[in-house]
Design a protein around this motif. Structure first.
Motif, PDB file in Angstrom:
ATOM      1  N   GLN A   1       1.376  -1.260   0.294  1.00 27.59           N
ATOM      2  CA  GLN A   1      -0.043   0.217  -0.074  1.00 27.59           C
ATOM      3  C   GLN A   1       1.054   1.087   0.094  1.00 27.59           C
ATOM      4  O   GLN A   1       2.018   0.921   0.565  1.00 27.59           O
ATOM      5  CB  GLN A   1      -0.836   0.061   1.563  1.00 27.59           C
TER       6      GLN A   1
ATOM      7  N   LYS B   1     -14.416   2.079 -14.471  1.00 31.96           N
ATOM      8  CA  LYS B   1     -13.144   2.428 -14.273  1.00 31.96           C
ATOM      9  C   LYS B   1     -12.875   2.247 -13.239  1.00 31.96           C
ATOM     10  O   LYS B   1     -13.363   1.806 -12.252  1.00 31.96           O
ATOM     11  CB  LYS B   1     -13.739   4.036 -14.168  1.00 31.96           C
ATOM     12  N   LEU B   2     -11.675   1.832 -13.516  1.00 32.95           N
ATOM     13  CA  LEU B   2     -10.653   0.961 -12.469  1.00 32.95           C
ATOM     14  C   LEU B   2      -9.520   1.830 -11.631  1.00 32.95           C
ATOM     15  O   LEU B   2      -9.866   1.571 -10.262  1.00 32.95           O
ATOM     16  CB  LEU B   2      -9.905  -0.082 -13.185  1.00 32.95           C
ATOM     17  N   ASP B   3      -9.329   3.099 -12.221  1.00 30.84           N
ATOM     18  CA  ASP B   3      -8.409   4.817 -11.509  1.00 30.84           C
ATOM     19  C   ASP B   3      -8.497   4.860 -12.052  1.00 30.84           C
ATOM     20  O   ASP B   3      -8.597   5.216 -13.401  1.00 30.84           O
ATOM     21  CB  ASP B   3      -7.090   3.490 -10.849  1.00 30.84           C
TER      22      ASP B   3
ATOM     23  N   CYS C   1       0.410   4.969 -10.943  1.00 29.76           N
ATOM     24  CA  CYS C   1      -1.831   4.841 -10.174  1.00 29.76           C
ATOM     25  C   CYS C   1      -1.673   5.375  -8.927  1.00 29.76           C
ATOM     26  O   CYS C   1      -0.972   5.564  -8.522  1.00 29.76           O
ATOM     27  CB  CYS C   1      -2.540   3.787 -11.129  1.00 29.76           C
ATOM     28  N   HIS C   2      -2.740   4.837  -7.969  1.00 34.07           N
ATOM     29  CA  HIS C   2      -3.192   5.366  -6.951  1.00 34.07           C
ATOM     30  C   HIS C   2      -2.476   3.882  -6.257  1.00 34.07           C
ATOM     31  O   HIS C   2      -2.556   2.129  -6.854  1.00 34.07           O
ATOM     32  CB  HIS C   2      -4.301   5.073  -5.920  1.00 34.07           C
TER      33      HIS C   2
ATOM     34  N   SER D   1      -3.746   2.064  -4.294  1.00 32.57           N
ATOM     35  CA  SER D   1      -4.141   0.808  -3.907  1.00 32.57           C
ATOM     36  C   SER D   1      -4.392  -0.627  -3.653  1.00 32.57           C
ATOM     37  O   SER D   1      -4.484  -1.078  -5.457  1.00 32.57           O
ATOM     38  CB  SER D   1      -5.911   1.195  -3.663  1.00 32.57           C
TER      39      SER D   1
ATOM     40  N   GLY E   1      -7.395  -1.663  -5.979  1.00 27.53           N
ATOM     41  CA  GLY E   1      -6.842  -0.845  -7.317  1.00 27.53           C
ATOM     42  C   GLY E   1      -6.439  -1.777  -8.067  1.00 27.53           C
ATOM     43  O   GLY E   1      -6.317  -2.034  -9.605  1.00 27.53           O
TER      44      GLY E   1
ATOM     45  N   ALA F   1      -7.022  -4.958  -9.505  1.00 26.71           N
ATOM     46  CA  ALA F   1      -7.920  -5.051 -10.283  1.00 26.71           C
ATOM     47  C   ALA F   1      -6.983  -4.460 -11.713  1.00 26.71           C
ATOM     48  O   ALA F   1      -7.443  -5.817 -13.212  1.00 26.71           O
ATOM     49  CB  ALA F   1      -8.932  -4.168 -10.167  1.00 26.71           C
ATOM     50  N   ILE F   2      -6.432  -3.464 -12.446  1.00 23.04           N
ATOM     51  CA  ILE F   2      -5.934  -3.286 -13.109  1.00 23.04           C
ATOM     52  C   ILE F   2      -5.064  -4.269 -13.479  1.00 23.04           C
ATOM     53  O   ILE F   2      -4.408  -4.816 -15.100  1.00 23.04           O
ATOM     54  CB  ILE F   2      -4.651  -2.024 -13.184  1.00 23.04           C
TER      55      ILE F   2
END
Length: 443
Positions: free
Chosen positions: A19, A67-69, A92-93, A95, A98, A101-102
């Motif tokens: 994280q 939208k994923l991020d 990206c963030h 997370s 997140g 998922a990407i």
């Protein structure tokens, strides 16, 4: 490990799986921008992005999909960027759900997860760097001290590559003059004088470079230092002092430390793996005996043994040698023999002097170098430099004995082969695969 397929579009998380505020996902391969545009909003902005530009948008599950991020995409066209391929790096963030998922989405649309070192391998194949620079990438990532980080960065900038290229150019001049003599009849050429001093200059240069391996290994890989001695000699207290934190349990009860404890620290820029061990003594306790056996094994594997002696005790201790530094503890309670190294693990007295003595002992036999000198860390590079130097030494000996030039040429060609393998020009594919597979994923 499977062989790299350089036709695939590959992706990987280039930052740690943890994280964080931000994370970076790399994608590389011909056609990646067009493929990714179907999963990016606004798609047109990504498709029309020029080299080395940033595009703000969203990674989605497809056109009009979820939208994923929210991301910023750094776009590189072919011939640019880290791999010299068409590529996109998404910031990206950080997370974890997140990121998961990407990454799952990229795999689902047909991109392949990159293997360890695959991005750097592509950079090497496309001529962005030679093999010494590629190895410097991993050495820079793995650097354990400011000195090793600076040395790896210097190699990444191409200082080692340039030094090897210079040696190869000099060797090529010598080899060319020999080949001319072999290709033409003696009556067609002026009297030949072998450029022996030039060849000796190459031999000296390679010898100096190979000799820096001990320095590179010391600062790059570090040293194993074992604290040993009788029970209650103060090993655990010294361990905590050197680490500057309370890691080992300190007690007046003999035999408190029954198994070794290890931790990393740095002493005068040298990365150290420090071991606090069970006290050496005769014992009927089977658990303590096992701990003593482990201590003896660690002593055998150590680069340096700091053997602690209780200044208030008359117990016998081993004779110091090149690997053993004898240190008298409890200088606050009793005087150590004149000229000996003494400390107080209780008050901290003498710890700075001890740390300096440890660093000096570890540096013994290691050639002193300035920060500006090129230093190698790779065992592979060291062995190839030695082989090239030995081939040149054999060539020099043959010339001095007036042996026919065709035999001299064979030795010179072997030296060129070694240097070519060092920089990756003639390195076998299986060796390249082995080198890059040891890199971290995302690099």
């Amino acid at each position: 490990m499977e062989s790299y397929d350089t036709d695939d579009i590959i992706y990987a998380l280039a930052t740690p799986w943890a994280q964080s505020a931000l994370a970076v996902i790399r994608v590389s391969g011909e056609g990646c921008k067009t493929m990714l545009a179907n999963y990016f909003s606004p798609a047109k902005a990504l498709l029309q992005a020029k080299n080395a530009t940033l595009v703000h948008g969203f990674i989605t599950e497809g056109k009009d999909g979820k939208k994923l991020d929210e991301v910023v995409a750094a776009v590189y066209t072919a011939g640019h960027g880290y791999t010299m391929e068409e590529s996109v790096e998404f910031t990206c963030h950080g997370s974890l759900p997140g990121l998961q998922a990407i990454l799952a989405s990229f795999k689902r649309i047909g991109l392949r997860p990159a293997q360890g070192g695959e991005f750097t391998f592509r950079a090497f194949l496309h001529g962005r760097m030679d093999l010494t620079q590629a190895e410097a990438v991993q050495e820079l990532v793995a650097a354990q001290s400011p000195r090793s980080q600076a040395m790896a960065l210097s190699r990444l900038e191409g200082t080692l590559r340039d030094r090897i290229s210079g040696a190869k150019e000099e060797l090529l001049v010598v080899l060319a003059s020999v080949e001319v003599q072999l290709d033409y009849a003696e009556d067609e050429l002026d009297e030949f004088v072998f450029p022996l001093e030039r060849l000796r200059g190459v031999e000296t240069s390679l010898s100096l470079l190979a000799s820096t391996y001990k320095v590179g290994r010391l600062y790059g890989q570090g040293a194993r230092v074992v604290l040993a001695g009788a029970t209650n000699a103060g090993k655990s207290s010294l361990f905590n002092l050197l680490l500057k934190q309370q890691r080992s349990i300190v007690s007046s009860v003999k035999g408190t430390t029954r198994d070794y404890i290890e931790a990393d620290c740095s002493i005068e820029g040298i990365p150290i793996r420090l071991y606090d061990t069970a006290g050496l003594r005769e014992s009927a306790d089977s658990i303590e005996v096992e701990g003593i056996k482990k201590t003896e094994q660690l002593i055998g594997q150590a680069d340096l043994v700091v053997y602690l002696v209780d200044s208030t005790d008359d117990a016998r201790f081993p004779e110091p040698d090149a690997k053993t530094l004898l240190v008298y503890n409890k200088s606050d309670l009793a005087k150590a023999p004149k000229g000996s190294l003494s400390i107080s693990a209780q008050t901290g007295e003498g710890i700075v002097a001890l740390a300096h003595a440890m660093a000096e002992r570890l540096r013994e036999g290691v050639q002193a170098t300035g920060d500006e000198q090129i230093i190698i860390e790779s065992e592979r590079q060291h062995l190839l430099l030695l082989q090239a130097r030995e081939a040149i030494e054999r060539a020099i000996a043959l010339v001095e004995r007036d042996i026919p030039l065709d035999i001299v040429a064979a030795e010179l060609n072997e030296a060129m082969q070694n240097l070519g393998e060092l920089t990756g020009e003639v390195t076998p594919a299986d060796i390249l695969q082995k080198i890059f597979s040891g890199f971290c994923v995302g690099k």
